[in-house]
Design an enzyme around this catalytic site. Sequence first.
Site, PDB file in Angstrom:
ATOM      1  CG  HIS A   1      38.670  45.933  34.623  1.00 48.21           C
ATOM      2  ND1 HIS A   1      38.610  46.399  35.921  1.00 48.21           N
ATOM      3  CD2 HIS A   1      39.736  45.094  34.581  1.00 48.21           C
ATOM      4  CE1 HIS A   1      39.599  45.872  36.621  1.00 48.21           C
ATOM      5  NE2 HIS A   1      40.302  45.061  35.830  1.00 48.21           N
ATOM      6  CG  ASP A  59      42.110  41.549  34.446  1.00 49.58           C
ATOM      7  OD1 ASP A  59      41.686  42.718  34.575  1.00 49.58           O
ATOM      8  OD2 ASP A  59      42.504  40.864  35.414  1.00 49.58           O
ATOM      9  NE  ARG A 117      42.286  47.047  47.384  1.00 53.12           N
ATOM     10  CZ  ARG A 117      42.443  46.367  46.257  1.00 53.12           C
ATOM     11  NH1 ARG A 117      43.398  46.692  45.406  1.00 53.12           N
ATOM     12  NH2 ARG A 117      41.641  45.364  45.985  1.00 53.12           N
ATOM     13  CG  HIS A 177      38.072  41.940  38.200  1.00 53.85           C
ATOM     14  ND1 HIS A 177      38.232  41.300  36.985  1.00 53.85           N
ATOM     15  CD2 HIS A 177      39.195  42.650  38.404  1.00 53.85           C
ATOM     16  CE1 HIS A 177      39.414  41.608  36.478  1.00 53.85           C
ATOM     17  NE2 HIS A 177      40.022  42.434  37.328  1.00 53.85           N
TER      18      HIS A 177
HETATM   19  O1  LIG Z   1      43.735  45.504  42.921  1.00 50.70           O
HETATM   20  C1  LIG Z   1      42.782  44.791  42.678  1.00 50.70           C
HETATM   21  O2  LIG Z   1      42.181  44.175  43.558  1.00 50.70           O
HETATM   22  C2  LIG Z   1      42.268  44.670  41.257  1.00 50.70           C
HETATM   23  C3  LIG Z   1      43.091  45.323  40.216  1.00 50.70           C
HETATM   24  C4  LIG Z   1      42.651  44.968  38.845  1.00 50.70           C
HETATM   25  O3  LIG Z   1      41.617  44.436  38.623  1.00 50.70           O
HETATM   26  C5  LIG Z   1      43.505  45.253  37.689  1.00 50.70           C
HETATM   27  O4  LIG Z   1      44.544  45.914  37.878  1.00 50.70           O
HETATM   28  O5  LIG Z   1      43.169  44.812  36.584  1.00 50.70           O
HETATM   29 FE   LIG Z   2      41.591  43.558  36.650  1.00 51.46          FE
END
Ligand SMILES: O=C(O)CCC(=O)C(=O)O
Ligand SMILES: [Fe+2]
Length: 721
Positions: free
Chosen positions: A572, A574, A654, A644
């Site tokens: 996606h 952001d 994580r 990403h």
């Molecule tokens: O946790 C991550 O590495 C990415 C999370 C992410 O892309 C988001 O929450 O928009």
């Molecule tokens: Fe993100």
Amino acid sequence: EPPGLAPLSAGAPPQAPDLLYADGLRAYAAGAWAPAVALLREALRSRAALGRARRDCGARCATEPEAALPALLPASPGPDSGSRAARSAWEPLLLRAALRRAECLTQCGARRLGPGGAARLRVGSALQDAFRRREPYNYLQRAYYQVPLPISHPLQSSEPASVATRLLTVPAYWGSGGWVVGSSHLPVFQKALGQCQLKKLDLAAAAAHTFFVANPTHLQMREDMAKYRRMSGVRPQSFRDLETPPYWQAAYDTGLELLGRQEAALALPWLEEALQESLAQVESCRAGCEGPEEQQKEEEEEGGTGSQGGLYEAIAVGNLSQAVENVLSVLLFYPEDEAARKALDQYQAQLGEPRPALGPREDIQRFVLRSLGEKRQLYYAMEHLGASFKDPDPWTPAAFIPEALREKLREDREKRPWDHEPPQPKPLTHWKDVLLLEGVTLTQDARQLNGSERAVLDGLLTPAECGVLLQLAKDAAESGARSGYQGRRSPHTPHERFEGLTVLKAAQLARAGAVGSQGAQLLLEVSERVRSLTQAYFSPDRPLHLSFTHLVCRSAIEGEQAQRMDLSHPVHADNCVLDPDTGECWREPPAYTYRDYSGLLYLNDDFQGGDLFFTEPNALTVTAQVRPRCGRLVAFSSGVENPHGVWAVTRGRRCTLALWHTWAPEHREQEWTEAKELLQEPEKEEEEEMPSRDPAPEPPSHRLQRVQDKAGKPPRVREEL
Ligand SMILES: O=C(O)CCC(=O)C(=O)O
Ligand SMILES: [Fe+2]
């Protein structure tokens, strides 16, 4: 069987793979699935036949009298004059052998592949690459899947009368929409149809798997594989590799794994096998590369030396003299290698008396001599005949490289791929001071990450700080569990649990005594740290505000991880809605359109999977990947230039502090200020909350409720107590 699923005609001389492939793709584009399958398969078959013929002919012609290439220059007595004399003796030998071998290869190719031989089936380098990447299998899997199997019935269809008449005598025929069957034969055909359906799914899954093993980061195929796994007709055996994998690699991996577990005795046979296999493969590759083909990369050759890391150590467990032979073999490649020299000294000391008969292994000696002979020829061709050659081996002795080429090759080697790219906007000069001030290092910039406006920074948190924030996440989750909130399944995947904590919630929990206030305080401090760095790096002239701060943990759900094909977080962008088909990104709701920069500050690395990756706007091509670790910040602009996602977290938990920044002051995070105020309430009061003064405190959730009611207004905790 429909044409696409029928066995290939084994006997016929193969046609040119590139023409077949092009026709296959045309059929595919036109939705003519069965012909597409047939043509793609034929293209693969023809390429394989070409490869086999090359290898066989290469092996045969190498043994031809007078065709053996002179491996080494005759020894040269003096520096310059001697080598010139030696060369003039050597050149005619080389030329004669090369011509003789070329003639042999041409004749052999014609015998095996029909008139024109290998040259007729020659494939350009772009297509070679496509085959190497196994691209035909991607088309093939879809085409298999789509091959139509419905039976059309002549009485219900608008088939011309002549067809219906034909069906009185012929039970069925293959029409454009599938099988056309006469009514009396229908039941038989329906049974066959079921089998056909299974067969085509089986083949589709196998083709998908074959593509996927060579392209494990191909996201579309990941999704397709997940679908195949869910299909009831597809069995686990369907997921097989239709191109034989290079066997030595698996053996080598097994050997190294055993070695890692201190199982040297078990590792040894695997490593030995890997070595033998890789030597054999080099041999077959060598034969395959001969003839009128563009130069191929000699990737496999590395395998010959790749085993050195473990082999001589492993052998030390059993047979000392073998160990000595192996170290000596390693030293043939790397005569200066410290570790190998030390090991040699140690084994020799253990052996006691000197054993002059011990030398490097014969197979390795042969390999090295032969490789060096070839290199001599290749460098010669490079220097005098204008041929290009990229030596894949790091071990080639410098003396083997003609002096005239040495300088240029060294430059090429030092040149990194990004040196060719246009310069990116330079970070401002004060950025270095900022880094210095913060004790942070820039680990990868946009160029190294193959994009624009991306950076990886390390050292934003100390291990102790990571510990405090991880504890905060844990305590918050537990307090949630106590109040009946079980942590929820991730919104992105059923195989992970997902917990999120905002700064305000953290402050409220801290005030309620459910989490340490140190953690909540640190959360605020750290988010401001990230904001100031992000501003300094990406937007020094325009203030950035935090718009949302979220401490997120994703945990693998035990027992649900086998063969997972989904992502922890799908690809996606952001601040916009990504359309991978067009590569466009719509900056409109439901996207958070006001987000301008994103920050992901990682807290730990003790989990499996879960790397962050960036892709092209097609959401398929991975351009960079980052492994999370404590104190590592990945900062990037939030738009279409930075799609990403996160690979599946398959074990462990994580935790990330995700932050978004905005240029728009009206979207500044209100809760951040509220949390700050909440935590700034006189310290003493918090201390008065100590359990020692309250031996039977009410459950944290109740206290939390009260504080929450007051959120927004500074709560009067003293009065409530
Ligand atoms: O946790 C991550 O590495 C990415 C999370 C992410 O892309 C988001 O929450 O928009
Ligand atoms: Fe993100």
